[in-house]
Design an enzyme around this catalytic site. Structure first.
Site: not given
Length: 298
Positions: A82, A113
């Protein structure tokens, strides 16, 4: 030591027997604790240190990297993405990395992860430098992928931060600055996409927005480097010119075209009473700050 993000919430132990309205009210009541936790002085101080270090690095040609797994990784990618339309940044300036790569944005990638090596490799692939900043994000504060990235960043001399929702987090011990917003146990035990995820989103908003303000991408409270990539943003760009200068919308539209669709340049042209070349030169010489550019033109 039990992690706060994994504890059971005493206020929701019977949430499965509540009415729909009671469930919604309970979730809302719990969510209200998030901004309060972020407002604590040590949290704001850590965010301040993080932003000032990021800004200093970017001014030296550095970049900002967010690293996380699952929800934390997705939130980093969202914030990074963004920055491009909102502040007209190059996509390379702020980047979001997630354990497991692009596939992990929409589905779980088993075991990703848990690999510290993968965290280091993702930064190696992006040619991390000493001017860059790596912010590791993990609600639990224990994610190996994040720790691997932070350790690699430290090894190459890059600055590091850790964002988590537990005190004395493990990732915080692998970073220069630890942002620890302790929002308490989740409504559904361990569902850290809820309060912890909200805290991460709010803090990432604070970090990226403040960074962009400090880099001259906001004039007053207007996003003057907006990238007009669709009809809505073209209209917003023209309105920004109108708001910043007081000219009519018709005049704003003319200057929007004359400034080659750059609101910041149009504002300097109007308020500085100069042509495109002079406005662009003033902005370049004043590192993109409108106020400084106008002062220099007087």
């Amino acid at each position: 030591m039990e992690r706060m993000t994994e504890k059971r919430n005493d206020a929701t132990t019977h949430i499965d027997t509540m009415s729909t309205t009671e469930i919604l009210q309970t979730i809302n009541q719990q969510d209200q604790q998030v901004p309060i936790a972020i407002s604590k002085a040590p949290v704001i101080a850590a965010i301040t240190q993080t932003v000032d270090t990021i800004v200093a690095g970017i001014k030296q040609g550095g970049r900002l990297f967010y690293m996380g797994a699952g929800t934390s990784g997705r939130l980093g990618i969202l914030d990074a993405a963004e920055c491009v339309p909102t502040y007209g940044t190059d996509p390379e300036l702020v980047q979001g990395l997630i354990a497991g790569g692009a596939k992990a944005v929409t589905e779980a990638v088993e075991g990703a992860e848990d690999s510290a090596e993968l965290g280091a490799q993702d930064l190696k692939d992006r040619h991390l430098t000493a001017n860059d900043f790596v912010l590791g994000i993990a609600a639990s504060g224990t994610t190996p992928y994040v720790i691997g990235g932070l350790d690699y960043a430290t090894a190459v001399g890059a600055h590091t931060g850790a964002l988590s929702c537990n005190e004395n987090s493990l990732i915080g011990q692998h970073a220069e600055v630890a942002i620890e917003a302790v929002v308490g146990p989740e409504v559904v035990t361990g569902s850290t996409r809820m309060k912890a995820g909200t805290a991460e989103k709010l803090i990432l908003n604070m970090i990226s927005t403040t960074t962009m303000i400090k880099l001259g991408k906001v004039y007053g409270n207007l996003m003057v480097d907006v990238k007009p990539t669709n009809i809505k943003l073209v209209d917003r760009a023209k309105r920004i010119i109108h708001e910043a200068t007081g000219v009519s919308m018709e005049e704003a539209a003319k200057f929007y075209e004359a400034a080659q669709h750059q609101p910041k340049v149009a504002i300097v042209m109007i308020n500085g009473d100069v042509d495109y070349a002079a406005a662009e030169k003033a902005l370049r010489e004043n590192h993109g700050f409108i106020a400084a550019s106008l002062k220099a033109l007087r």
